[in-house]
Every structure is written in structure tokens, then in C-alpha cells.
Scaffold this motif. Structure first.
Motif, PDB file in Angstrom:
ATOM      1  N   GLU A  54      34.453  55.335  37.801  1.00  0.00           N
ATOM      2  CA  GLU A  54      33.385  56.244  38.194  1.00  0.00           C
ATOM      3  C   GLU A  54      32.213  56.242  37.226  1.00  0.00           C
ATOM      4  O   GLU A  54      31.126  56.689  37.569  1.00  0.00           O
ATOM      5  CB  GLU A  54      33.917  57.658  38.364  1.00  0.00           C
ATOM      6  CG  GLU A  54      34.511  58.275  37.115  1.00  0.00           C
ATOM      7  CD  GLU A  54      35.147  59.610  37.397  1.00  0.00           C
ATOM      8  OE1 GLU A  54      34.447  60.627  37.242  1.00  0.00           O
ATOM      9  OE2 GLU A  54      36.313  59.625  37.788  1.00  0.00           O
ATOM     10  N   ARG A  68      33.089  58.327  45.453  1.00  0.00           N
ATOM     11  CA  ARG A  68      34.166  57.440  45.928  1.00  0.00           C
ATOM     12  C   ARG A  68      34.069  57.366  47.443  1.00  0.00           C
ATOM     13  O   ARG A  68      34.081  58.389  48.131  1.00  0.00           O
ATOM     14  CB  ARG A  68      35.517  58.003  45.508  1.00  0.00           C
ATOM     15  CG  ARG A  68      36.646  57.053  45.793  1.00  0.00           C
ATOM     16  CD  ARG A  68      37.526  56.957  44.575  1.00  0.00           C
ATOM     17  NE  ARG A  68      38.699  56.184  44.849  1.00  0.00           N
ATOM     18  CZ  ARG A  68      39.046  55.139  44.149  1.00  0.00           C
ATOM     19  NH1 ARG A  68      38.308  54.772  43.149  1.00  0.00           N
ATOM     20  NH2 ARG A  68      40.134  54.469  44.424  1.00  0.00           N
ATOM     21  N   GLN A  73      37.748  53.327  49.435  1.00  0.00           N
ATOM     22  CA  GLN A  73      38.322  53.746  48.151  1.00  0.00           C
ATOM     23  C   GLN A  73      37.683  53.013  46.969  1.00  0.00           C
ATOM     24  O   GLN A  73      38.336  52.725  45.977  1.00  0.00           O
ATOM     25  CB  GLN A  73      39.844  53.568  48.140  1.00  0.00           C
ATOM     26  CG  GLN A  73      40.562  54.426  49.148  1.00  0.00           C
ATOM     27  CD  GLN A  73      40.318  55.917  48.925  1.00  0.00           C
ATOM     28  OE1 GLN A  73      40.416  56.398  47.809  1.00  0.00           O
ATOM     29  NE2 GLN A  73      39.982  56.638  49.971  1.00  0.00           N
ATOM     30  N   LYS A  74      36.389  52.709  47.096  1.00  0.00           N
ATOM     31  CA  LYS A  74      35.645  52.086  46.002  1.00  0.00           C
ATOM     32  C   LYS A  74      34.566  53.048  45.550  1.00  0.00           C
ATOM     33  O   LYS A  74      34.178  53.952  46.288  1.00  0.00           O
ATOM     34  CB  LYS A  74      35.008  50.777  46.461  1.00  0.00           C
ATOM     35  CG  LYS A  74      36.019  49.703  46.784  1.00  0.00           C
ATOM     36  CD  LYS A  74      35.329  48.416  47.137  1.00  0.00           C
ATOM     37  CE  LYS A  74      36.360  47.336  47.410  1.00  0.00           C
ATOM     38  NZ  LYS A  74      35.731  46.056  47.677  1.00  0.00           N
ATOM     39  N   TYR A  75      34.076  52.846  44.350  1.00  0.00           N
ATOM     40  CA  TYR A  75      33.006  53.688  43.832  1.00  0.00           C
ATOM     41  C   TYR A  75      31.655  53.148  44.269  1.00  0.00           C
ATOM     42  O   TYR A  75      31.416  51.941  44.279  1.00  0.00           O
ATOM     43  CB  TYR A  75      33.054  53.767  42.309  1.00  0.00           C
ATOM     44  CG  TYR A  75      34.157  54.657  41.808  1.00  0.00           C
ATOM     45  CD1 TYR A  75      34.021  56.030  41.831  1.00  0.00           C
ATOM     46  CD2 TYR A  75      35.336  54.109  41.333  1.00  0.00           C
ATOM     47  CE1 TYR A  75      35.045  56.850  41.389  1.00  0.00           C
ATOM     48  CE2 TYR A  75      36.366  54.922  40.888  1.00  0.00           C
ATOM     49  CZ  TYR A  75      36.204  56.294  40.919  1.00  0.00           C
ATOM     50  OH  TYR A  75      37.217  57.104  40.486  1.00  0.00           O
TER      51      TYR A  75
END
Length: 118
Positions: A54, A68, A73-75
């Protein structure tokens, strides 16, 4: 990459005994990496800074604004419009971006002391 970090730190702090052919003598050589040319993952490897968490925006560092993504489920790193000139039209274009206007100023650059502390 851990051995590379150790070797780099050793060359900076302790140095290595080296032969100078032009003077025909041995001397203590110290070294430092001034800059590298690499892609973003390479930056993470060379610096020891995570670019997949993050706080992965290297220029923003402690002032990173990330969210997110729900499905991937990625930043996703937002807030980079603050690097633009204060009057730039993109700062006020909420519809084309994340639904908000950007009124913050750009992050402050680290001083030499802050860089060494990190």
C-alpha cells in the motif's frame, strides 16, 4: 538480492584493499551506487523498498494514497494529480478520475538527513 545489499554496504562502510597499478601501491577503495537505470520492479530490488504494497509509490513514500481494488486484490495508487501545476484542469476533473478533485500540494522531497535515516 540480500548478498548484494551486504556487499554494497561493506564497500561503502569498510571498503576493500585494492592495487593501483599507476602508483604501484595498495589503497583502501570505498564505493557507493550513485544511480541505476531500471524498471519499477528493479527499483524495488535495488532500493529495498516494496513497490507492491500500500505504500508502493516510491516518489510519494510516506504520503502515498492507495486503494485496494475489490476484484483484482491489487493496490491502485491514486492522488498523483497533486504533482500537476495547481491550476491544471485535471486537478478539478473528478469525473475522469476517482470521483474527487485534487487540492493537495505535491509531497515534499526528503532532505539528505531523512534519506540517510531511512
Amino acid at each position: 538480492m540480500e548478498p548484494v545489499y551486504k556487499e554494497r554496504a561493506e564497500l561503502f562502510e569498510v571498503g576493500t584493499f585494492t592495487y593501483d597499478a599507476s602508483q604501484d601501491e595498495m589503497f583502501q577503495l570505498y564505493a557507493v551506487v550513485l544511480w541505476t537505470v531500471s524498471d519499477y520492479p528493479g527499483l524495488a530490488i535495488a532500493s529495498g523498498h516494496s513497490t507492491s504494497s500500500e505504500s508502493g509509490c516510491f516518489p510519494c513514500s510516506d504520503e502515498t494514497f492507495s486503494i485496494r481494488l475489490k476484484n483484482g486484490q491489487k493496490y491502485c495508487f491514486m492522488g498523483h494529480r497533486r504533482f500537476l501545476h495547481p491550476d491544471h484542469e485535471f486537478r478539478y476533473d473528478a469525473e475522469s478520475f476517482d470521483g474527487s478533485e485534487e487540492h493537495r500540494v505535491g509531497p515534499t522531497a526528503y532532505s539528505q538527513v531523512q534519506v540517510l535515516e531511512k
